[in-house]
Design a protein around this motif. Structure first.
Motif, short mmCIF file in Angstrom:
data_model
loop_
_atom_site.label_atom_id
_atom_site.label_comp_id
_atom_site.label_asym_id
_atom_site.label_seq_id
_atom_site.Cartn_x
_atom_site.Cartn_y
_atom_site.Cartn_z
N ALA A 116 -40.89 -17.27 17.73
CA ALA A 116 -41.92 -18.29 17.52
C ALA A 116 -41.31 -19.54 16.88
O ALA A 116 -41.63 -20.67 17.26
CB ALA A 116 -43.05 -17.73 16.66
N ALA A 117 -40.42 -19.34 15.91
CA ALA A 117 -39.79 -20.47 15.22
C ALA A 117 -38.91 -21.28 16.17
O ALA A 117 -38.92 -22.51 16.12
CB ALA A 117 -38.98 -19.96 14.03
N ARG A 118 -38.14 -20.60 17.03
CA ARG A 118 -37.31 -21.32 18.01
C ARG A 118 -38.18 -22.20 18.91
O ARG A 118 -37.84 -23.35 19.18
CB ARG A 118 -36.48 -20.35 18.84
CG ARG A 118 -35.23 -19.86 18.15
CD ARG A 118 -34.31 -19.11 19.11
NE ARG A 118 -34.94 -17.98 19.78
CZ ARG A 118 -35.08 -16.77 19.25
NH1 ARG A 118 -34.62 -16.51 18.04
NH2 ARG A 118 -35.67 -15.80 19.95
N ALA A 119 -39.28 -21.64 19.39
CA ALA A 119 -40.17 -22.41 20.26
C ALA A 119 -40.77 -23.60 19.52
O ALA A 119 -40.88 -24.70 20.06
CB ALA A 119 -41.27 -21.51 20.82
N THR A 120 -41.13 -23.38 18.27
CA THR A 120 -41.71 -24.46 17.47
C THR A 120 -40.67 -25.55 17.21
O THR A 120 -40.98 -26.75 17.30
CB THR A 120 -42.26 -23.91 16.14
OG1 THR A 120 -43.25 -22.93 16.46
CG2 THR A 120 -42.87 -25.00 15.29
N MET A 121 -39.46 -25.15 16.89
CA MET A 121 -38.43 -26.15 16.64
C MET A 121 -38.09 -26.93 17.90
O MET A 121 -37.88 -28.15 17.85
CB MET A 121 -37.18 -25.51 16.03
CG MET A 121 -37.39 -24.96 14.63
SD MET A 121 -38.35 -26.03 13.50
CE MET A 121 -37.40 -27.54 13.54
N ALA A 122 -38.07 -26.27 19.05
CA ALA A 122 -37.85 -26.99 20.31
C ALA A 122 -38.95 -28.03 20.51
O ALA A 122 -38.68 -29.15 20.95
CB ALA A 122 -37.80 -26.01 21.48
N ALA A 123 -40.16 -27.66 20.15
CA ALA A 123 -41.28 -28.61 20.27
C ALA A 123 -41.11 -29.78 19.31
O ALA A 123 -41.32 -30.94 19.69
CB ALA A 123 -42.60 -27.89 20.03
#
Length: 189
Positions: A86-93
């Motif tokens: 979830a954190a990786r996806a959020t940081m990509a965003a």
């Protein structure tokens, strides 16, 4: 907010997410039902909140519909990996061009930079909550604590305090660093 401020906040958020994933990975088998400084939550509840709020900030940064919150049974066999994904996806965003521009919904409409600050405040504070609950070192740096403090003082008004799980301001102005920040958020550090 300048581009340098934005970059600093996004980089700090990425590092705080790594700290959170590491802490989640340190939770012992018998600690999931232990109480946390968030008195209404067990360790499992806190981790679930951290995963769900991280997913919500991804949707905000992407300007997409909020995700359906996971329930206690959907953390999977490796909750640390669930949070880290979830954190990786959020940081990509957050790293995407234009993510910090304009307004986003979390769930009310606010400036995107403020949402990033709330994301940093939420995850950073919960790193301390989780570390305290499981008897680990929080792993936050002085620079990260200073950013969490700045975001806290910009975001947590008396009106917000009563509706967002923050206790009364316990910071009497004599403490510094993490102790002052935690006191401001209604926690005793």
């Amino acid at each position: 907010m300048t581009d340098d401020d934005t970059t600093t906040m996004i980089e700090a958020m990425a590092a705080i997410n790594e700290t959170a994933a590491r802490l989640i990975g340190q939770i012992g088998t018998g600690q999931w039902d232990d109480r946390t400084p968030c008195t209404e939550w067990t360790v499992r509840d806190l981790v679930l909140h951290m995963v769900n709020s991280t997913r919500l900030f991804e949707a905000s940064a992407n300007r997409s519909a909020p995700p359906v919150p996971l329930d206690r049974n959907q953390l999977g066999d490796d909750p640390s990996a669930t949070f880290a994904a979830a954190a990786r996806a959020t940081m990509a965003a957050w790293f995407a061009p234009g993510a910090i521009d304009g307004l986003v919904e979390v769930p009310v409409e606010i400036p995107a930079a403020a949402a990033l600050g709330i994301n940093l405040l939420d995850t950073g504070t919960h790193c301390w909550d989780l570390a305290t609950a499981i008897g680990a070192e929080h792993g936050l740096t002085d620079e990260q604590i200073a950013l969490i403090d700045r975001c806290s003082r910009q975001t947590v008004t008396e009106e917000v305090r009563g509706h967002a799980g923050f206790g009364p301001n316990l910071d009497d102005g004599t403490s510094t660093g993490l102790t002052a920040t935690l006191g401001f958020l209604g926690r005793r550090g």
